[in-house]
Design an enzyme around this catalytic site. Structure first.
Site, PDB file in Angstrom:
ATOM      1  N   HIS A 253      -7.537  -5.870  -0.055  1.00  0.00           N
ATOM      2  CA  HIS A 253      -6.385  -5.081   0.370  1.00  0.00           C
ATOM      3  C   HIS A 253      -5.567  -5.857   1.401  1.00  0.00           C
ATOM      4  O   HIS A 253      -5.666  -5.626   2.617  1.00  0.00           O
ATOM      5  CB  HIS A 253      -6.867  -3.750   0.946  1.00  0.00           C
ATOM      6  CG  HIS A 253      -5.792  -2.708   1.034  1.00  0.00           C
ATOM      7  ND1 HIS A 253      -5.152  -2.217  -0.074  1.00  0.00           N
ATOM      8  CD2 HIS A 253      -5.240  -2.071   2.100  1.00  0.00           C
ATOM      9  CE1 HIS A 253      -4.261  -1.308   0.294  1.00  0.00           C
ATOM     10  NE2 HIS A 253      -4.295  -1.213   1.622  1.00  0.00           N
TER      11      HIS A 253
ATOM     12  N   ASP B 143      -9.749  -4.970  -4.392  1.00  0.00           N
ATOM     13  CA  ASP B 143      -9.167  -4.022  -3.439  1.00  0.00           C
ATOM     14  C   ASP B 143     -10.013  -2.749  -3.394  1.00  0.00           C
ATOM     15  O   ASP B 143     -10.108  -2.029  -4.395  1.00  0.00           O
ATOM     16  CB  ASP B 143      -7.719  -3.691  -3.825  1.00  0.00           C
ATOM     17  CG  ASP B 143      -6.942  -3.016  -2.703  1.00  0.00           C
ATOM     18  OD1 ASP B 143      -7.555  -2.256  -1.923  1.00  0.00           O
ATOM     19  OD2 ASP B 143      -5.723  -3.243  -2.615  1.00  0.00           O
TER      20      ASP B 143
ATOM     21  N   SER C 100       0.835  -1.199   0.000  1.00  0.00           N
ATOM     22  CA  SER C 100       0.000   0.000   0.000  1.00  0.00           C
ATOM     23  C   SER C 100       0.878   1.261   0.000  1.00  0.00           C
ATOM     24  O   SER C 100       1.685   1.443  -0.911  1.00  0.00           O
ATOM     25  CB  SER C 100      -0.979  -0.063   1.182  1.00  0.00           C
ATOM     26  OG  SER C 100      -2.042   0.836   1.020  1.00  0.00           O
TER      27      SER C 100
END
Length: 221
Positions: A196, A169, A111
């Site tokens: 995610h 995601d 991320s």
């Protein structure tokens, strides 16, 4: 990029996501570390900036952290931040971790950590001596929208990368991760059906190991 040889596992410096920490990242990458056992070792590092306001599981000793902010004490991946704050300290923290805990062969970012790892790749490809890494695995990455960060993406980044994209995601939408991949020369893109997180089921395990094989040939081959 370190002593890359068949007699030791590759070493990856792990960069956690926004509102995570080294400890949380370690907890959430157990399946990945198991999948890579004997082939690659993952050593995570804390981002330098505590996130204001804590988090729902904040125990005080382990505040959630971030690599940079798009607004005062906040971060949104899609925000076109006019005054992003904190990136230089984070680049210095990564350089310090590479120097103090190395040698490392590559980076593994998740991320916001993957977005930071991509910036490190750009600097490395330009010859920045602070970042002696040979490759990166970028999970749920994205390119920063901040104009001040635009220079990282001006030219194709010539460092081998594996981009892991979750079709479901909801935090970093798949097109953002695919767009980041397009900033690299010959990126490898691995898509998974999940959301995610750092996936480590059989298909992803094979893709990680195939990619890492390029940097750590098995003995006898």
């Amino acid at each position: 990029a370190g002593a890359m040889s068949g007699d030791r596992p590759l070493r990856l410096l792990g960069l956690h996501g926004y509102r995570q920490s080294e400890r949380r990242f370690r907890q959430r990458t157990g399946a990945l570390r198991k999948a890579l056992r004997g082939r690659a070792e993952l050593v995570a590092v804390n981002a330098p900036h505590p996130v204001p306001g804590g988090g729902e599981d904040d125990d005080g000793d382990d505040p959630p952290r971030g690599w940079w902010f798009s607004g005062p004490g906040t971060f949104e991946a899609g925000e076109v931040a006019e005054a992003p704050a904190g990136l230089e300290e984070s680049l210095s923290a990564v350089a310090a971790a590479l120097a103090e805990h190395g040698p490392f062969d590559g980076l593994l970012g998740f991320s916001q950590g993957a977005a930071l790892a991509a910036m490190v790749c750009a600097l490395r490809a330009r010859g920045d001596p602070r970042f002696p890494v040979a490759f990166a695995i970028l999970v749920a990455g994205f390119a920063s929208r901040a104009p001040a960060h635009g220079h990282f993406y001006r030219e194709p980044i010539a460092l081998p990368t594996l981009h892991v994209v979750g079709d479901a995601d909801a935090v970093i939408a798949a097109p953002l991760s695919r767009e980041l991949a397009q900033h690299f020369v010959e990126p490898v893109v691995l898509t998974h059906p999940g959301g995610h997180f750092v996936p480590a089921a059989a298909p992803q395990k094979k893709a990680y190991l195939d990619f890492l094989d390029r940097f750590c040939p098995r003995q006898g081959q």
